[in-house]
Design a protein around this motif. Sequence first.
Motif, PDB file in Angstrom:
ATOM      1  N   VAL A 533       0.847  -1.204   0.000  1.00  0.00           N
ATOM      2  CA  VAL A 533       0.000   0.000   0.000  1.00  0.00           C
ATOM      3  C   VAL A 533       0.880   1.250   0.000  1.00  0.00           C
ATOM      4  O   VAL A 533       0.612   2.221  -0.710  1.00  0.00           O
ATOM      5  N   HIS A 534       1.971   1.216   0.774  1.00  0.00           N
ATOM      6  CA  HIS A 534       2.892   2.365   0.823  1.00  0.00           C
ATOM      7  C   HIS A 534       3.506   2.622  -0.555  1.00  0.00           C
ATOM      8  O   HIS A 534       3.681   3.774  -0.960  1.00  0.00           O
ATOM      9  N   LYS A 535       3.832   1.538  -1.269  1.00  0.00           N
ATOM     10  CA  LYS A 535       4.402   1.687  -2.632  1.00  0.00           C
ATOM     11  C   LYS A 535       3.418   2.423  -3.536  1.00  0.00           C
ATOM     12  O   LYS A 535       3.800   3.286  -4.313  1.00  0.00           O
ATOM     13  N   VAL A 536       2.132   2.040  -3.420  1.00  0.00           N
ATOM     14  CA  VAL A 536       1.100   2.703  -4.234  1.00  0.00           C
ATOM     15  C   VAL A 536       0.947   4.157  -3.797  1.00  0.00           C
ATOM     16  O   VAL A 536       0.868   5.060  -4.627  1.00  0.00           O
ATOM     17  N   ASN A 537       0.939   4.393  -2.485  1.00  0.00           N
ATOM     18  CA  ASN A 537       0.791   5.760  -1.971  1.00  0.00           C
ATOM     19  C   ASN A 537       1.864   6.696  -2.528  1.00  0.00           C
ATOM     20  O   ASN A 537       1.607   7.865  -2.802  1.00  0.00           O
ATOM     21  N   ARG A 538       3.077   6.154  -2.708  1.00  0.00           N
ATOM     22  CA  ARG A 538       4.177   6.984  -3.207  1.00  0.00           C
ATOM     23  C   ARG A 538       3.931   7.465  -4.639  1.00  0.00           C
ATOM     24  O   ARG A 538       4.571   8.408  -5.108  1.00  0.00           O
ATOM     25  N   THR A 539       3.003   6.809  -5.355  1.00  0.00           N
ATOM     26  CA  THR A 539       2.700   7.217  -6.737  1.00  0.00           C
ATOM     27  C   THR A 539       1.494   8.168  -6.797  1.00  0.00           C
ATOM     28  O   THR A 539       1.113   8.626  -7.863  1.00  0.00           O
ATOM     29  N   LEU A 540       0.874   8.424  -5.625  1.00  0.00           N
ATOM     30  CA  LEU A 540      -0.351   9.232  -5.583  1.00  0.00           C
ATOM     31  C   LEU A 540      -0.112  10.606  -4.961  1.00  0.00           C
ATOM     32  O   LEU A 540       0.843  10.788  -4.196  1.00  0.00           O
ATOM     33  N   VAL A 541      -1.009  11.541  -5.265  1.00  0.00           N
ATOM     34  CA  VAL A 541      -0.952  12.828  -4.561  1.00  0.00           C
ATOM     35  C   VAL A 541      -1.443  12.588  -3.131  1.00  0.00           C
ATOM     36  O   VAL A 541      -2.190  11.641  -2.870  1.00  0.00           O
ATOM     37  N   LEU A 542      -1.009  13.466  -2.227  1.00  0.00           N
ATOM     38  CA  LEU A 542      -1.221  13.275  -0.799  1.00  0.00           C
ATOM     39  C   LEU A 542      -2.668  12.979  -0.401  1.00  0.00           C
ATOM     40  O   LEU A 542      -2.939  12.077   0.389  1.00  0.00           O
ATOM     41  N   TYR A 543      -3.641  13.719  -0.971  1.00  0.00           N
ATOM     42  CA  TYR A 543      -5.031  13.541  -0.518  1.00  0.00           C
ATOM     43  C   TYR A 543      -5.641  12.204  -0.961  1.00  0.00           C
ATOM     44  O   TYR A 543      -6.683  11.797  -0.467  1.00  0.00           O
ATOM     45  N   LYS A 544      -4.949  11.501  -1.904  1.00  0.00           N
ATOM     46  CA  LYS A 544      -5.451  10.196  -2.345  1.00  0.00           C
ATOM     47  C   LYS A 544      -4.826   9.024  -1.569  1.00  0.00           C
ATOM     48  O   LYS A 544      -5.166   7.872  -1.809  1.00  0.00           O
ATOM     49  N   TYR A 545      -3.906   9.314  -0.669  1.00  0.00           N
ATOM     50  CA  TYR A 545      -3.223   8.243   0.079  1.00  0.00           C
ATOM     51  C   TYR A 545      -4.231   7.319   0.764  1.00  0.00           C
ATOM     52  O   TYR A 545      -5.207   7.781   1.361  1.00  0.00           O
ATOM     53  N   VAL A 546      -3.951   6.018   0.707  1.00  0.00           N
ATOM     54  CA  VAL A 546      -4.754   5.040   1.461  1.00  0.00           C
ATOM     55  C   VAL A 546      -4.281   5.115   2.907  1.00  0.00           C
ATOM     56  O   VAL A 546      -3.123   4.816   3.213  1.00  0.00           O
ATOM     57  N   ARG A 547      -5.168   5.553   3.798  1.00  0.00           N
ATOM     58  CA  ARG A 547      -4.788   5.795   5.207  1.00  0.00           C
ATOM     59  C   ARG A 547      -5.182   4.657   6.136  1.00  0.00           C
ATOM     60  O   ARG A 547      -4.687   4.561   7.262  1.00  0.00           O
ATOM     61  N   HIS A 548      -6.092   3.820   5.659  1.00  0.00           N
ATOM     62  CA  HIS A 548      -6.621   2.773   6.552  1.00  0.00           C
ATOM     63  C   HIS A 548      -6.820   1.500   5.737  1.00  0.00           C
ATOM     64  O   HIS A 548      -7.354   1.544   4.631  1.00  0.00           O
ATOM     65  N   ILE A 549      -6.363   0.365   6.252  1.00  0.00           N
ATOM     66  CA  ILE A 549      -6.603  -0.903   5.537  1.00  0.00           C
ATOM     67  C   ILE A 549      -7.179  -1.962   6.472  1.00  0.00           C
ATOM     68  O   ILE A 549      -6.899  -1.981   7.667  1.00  0.00           O
ATOM     69  N   THR A 550      -8.029  -2.790   5.897  1.00  0.00           N
ATOM     70  CA  THR A 550      -8.492  -3.984   6.599  1.00  0.00           C
ATOM     71  C   THR A 550      -8.187  -5.164   5.686  1.00  0.00           C
ATOM     72  O   THR A 550      -8.242  -5.039   4.452  1.00  0.00           O
ATOM     73  N   ILE A 551      -7.847  -6.283   6.294  1.00  0.00           N
ATOM     74  CA  ILE A 551      -7.502  -7.465   5.511  1.00  0.00           C
ATOM     75  C   ILE A 551      -8.554  -8.529   5.753  1.00  0.00           C
ATOM     76  O   ILE A 551      -8.930  -8.802   6.897  1.00  0.00           O
ATOM     77  N   ARG A 552      -9.059  -9.084   4.670  1.00  0.00           N
ATOM     78  CA  ARG A 552     -10.091 -10.114   4.777  1.00  0.00           C
ATOM     79  C   ARG A 552      -9.513 -11.460   4.366  1.00  0.00           C
ATOM     80  O   ARG A 552      -8.530 -11.532   3.621  1.00  0.00           O
ATOM     81  N   ASP A 553     -10.153 -12.543   4.856  1.00  0.00           N
ATOM     82  CA  ASP A 553      -9.614 -13.873   4.534  1.00  0.00           C
ATOM     83  C   ASP A 553     -10.479 -14.637   3.527  1.00  0.00           C
ATOM     84  O   ASP A 553     -10.250 -15.808   3.277  1.00  0.00           O
ATOM     85  N   THR A 554     -11.485 -13.964   2.959  1.00  0.00           N
ATOM     86  CA  THR A 554     -12.291 -14.608   1.908  1.00  0.00           C
ATOM     87  C   THR A 554     -12.422 -13.655   0.723  1.00  0.00           C
ATOM     88  O   THR A 554     -12.306 -12.439   0.880  1.00  0.00           O
ATOM     89  N   GLU A 555     -12.691 -14.225  -0.436  1.00  0.00           N
ATOM     90  CA  GLU A 555     -12.908 -13.407  -1.632  1.00  0.00           C
ATOM     91  C   GLU A 555     -14.124 -12.516  -1.439  1.00  0.00           C
ATOM     92  O   GLU A 555     -15.020 -12.832  -0.665  1.00  0.00           O
ATOM     93  N   PHE A 556     -14.176 -11.423  -2.182  1.00  0.00           N
ATOM     94  CA  PHE A 556     -15.367 -10.565  -2.155  1.00  0.00           C
ATOM     95  C   PHE A 556     -16.499 -11.269  -2.898  1.00  0.00           C
ATOM     96  O   PHE A 556     -16.252 -12.022  -3.858  1.00  0.00           O
ATOM     97  N   GLU A 557     -17.717 -11.013  -2.454  1.00  0.00           N
ATOM     98  CA  GLU A 557     -18.891 -11.544  -3.154  1.00  0.00           C
ATOM     99  C   GLU A 557     -18.981 -10.825  -4.497  1.00  0.00           C
ATOM    100  O   GLU A 557     -18.724  -9.630  -4.597  1.00  0.00           O
ATOM    101  N   LYS A 558     -19.333 -11.596  -5.551  1.00  0.00           N
ATOM    102  CA  LYS A 558     -19.368 -10.998  -6.891  1.00  0.00           C
ATOM    103  C   LYS A 558     -20.690 -11.275  -7.589  1.00  0.00           C
ATOM    104  O   LYS A 558     -21.403 -12.207  -7.248  1.00  0.00           O
TER     105      LYS A 558
END
Length: 572
Positions: A533-558
Amino acid sequence: MKNIPLYEVRPISTLKDMLESSARLYADKAAFLVKTEEGGSYKPITFEQYLNDVNALGTALISLGLSGKRVAIISENRYEWTVAYLAVVNGTGVVVPLDKDLPAAEIKNLLLRSKADAVFYSGAKKNEVETIASELPNLQYLISLDDTQSNGRIVSYKSLMEKGFELVNGGDRRFIDAKVDREGMSILLFTSGTTDKAKAVMLSHKNVCSNLMDMCSMLYIDHNDVFLLILPLHHTYACTCGFLCQIYRGSTIAFCEGLRHIVKNLKESKTTVLLAVPLILESMYKRIWDHAAKDPKLLRKLKLGLKISKILKSIGIDIRKKLFKPIHDNFGGSLRLFISGGAAIDPKVVQGFQDFGIHCVQGYGLTECSPIIALNRDVDYRNNAAGLPLPNVRVKIHNPNEEGIGEIVAKGPNIMLGYYEDEKLTKETIVDGWFHTGDLGYIDEDGFLYITGRKKNVIVTKNGKNIYPEEIETLLNRSPFIAECVVYGRESDSDGDIEVAAEIYPDMEKVKEELGTENPDEEQVRKLIEEEVHKVNRTLVLYKYVRHITIRDTEFEKTTSKKIKRKYDSKK
């Protein structure tokens, strides 16, 4: 703009006209390749036979008193689905394709909402449909695609076909000579929305035929092409672009035995064009590099091949098919084109396939537009664009902001008649003939349309900055350790402003490989994902930074069109 001439296409006014003219033009050519037994070989069904089957079934349906009625289809992809579809729309009544993966309660609800008088169903749905039927008095006939005998209200498809051929041979021309209202509702489709209740979209022959002619004038498809059908036919993208388009152009449709059989079926059918959603194409592309990464020698060879190929191509020499022969062979050896739709695809994947010598283009549309609005041409394309508007479709940006981004609106003969029994929503969505897509985007100086995201997904910060979750999701999904993610807005714990958050489903196989353990603990997984996530943040402008993450153990419903069901209402 390049102003490259469009391909010539024959005019069609209805799907009935389309099928009859194709049967004349391509009579003995294979319209379909089907397997009668699992693991068996493909058997051809000609255009002439297909027309005869449609006419027989349509005649039988009229003999049951179903003229002008609503007929639903709920089944996996199979030849009988396509016969039922055109047997209904080409002279019987209104077809209602339903998603076979819906729970029984939802199937019942949609059969009620559509006021279906009959339903075609496969053996896999037998128990559900026959149980539901007792609660649906309006449902006169249950047409079983797999039962061989009829029993009261349950009619066997096989016996119906026999009856139809008998009637046609006896001179019954009620279906064959039936006039089709090209502007009235002939198709009722329920959208598989990623957040909302299914909307019922009314389409006409005119809507679909205009879309078929327009898309085929932009992308070259002909009678030499073979398409492997892998997407569910109840979805308008697969139905218009993966079934009706092929019947129109004289191409051949091979039925896929299932996603795990794609590679085998590509080879057996000698597929030339594959219509897919981004999830499938991105997964295929990833597998090529994953396979190469296991052998450093092969990886070096692949990277060197790409460098050599680019240099040679710049001076007009194209040896991609020779250089990347193993990749082409793995896709059956005949594949020339990938068409991506249903959602935005990562432009790097599109470019990647092109670099290997398999052309790849994407288009953009919605069920309400039959479905295509814009399409990249095979001879004029931008990999990060949704495409150029279709020849007879006008597209503009409504209320653009200072960056030129606004809601995409479209006008043309492909725009739906409206939402079934929902005049209020129809009036809100179609304003002065312009269909409001709910998607945001912009148009460049060459006329290419770009999608930035869904209007309802946009994250708006308190100082008015717009953040498009889809842009950040594409960047996060490029990480080998992230399988899927959803980006959304949440209220910050510190200052109450809106911040960007991401829910992430890791690719645990890659995570274990990277961490060198079969049983990584939660902290190790989180640390690795945070680094990505930090690697991606370095490519974004400051206000687009991902500030909060949650990790799930199952795929998203589709949804069945492989789109993640978004359950977040981004705070605004």
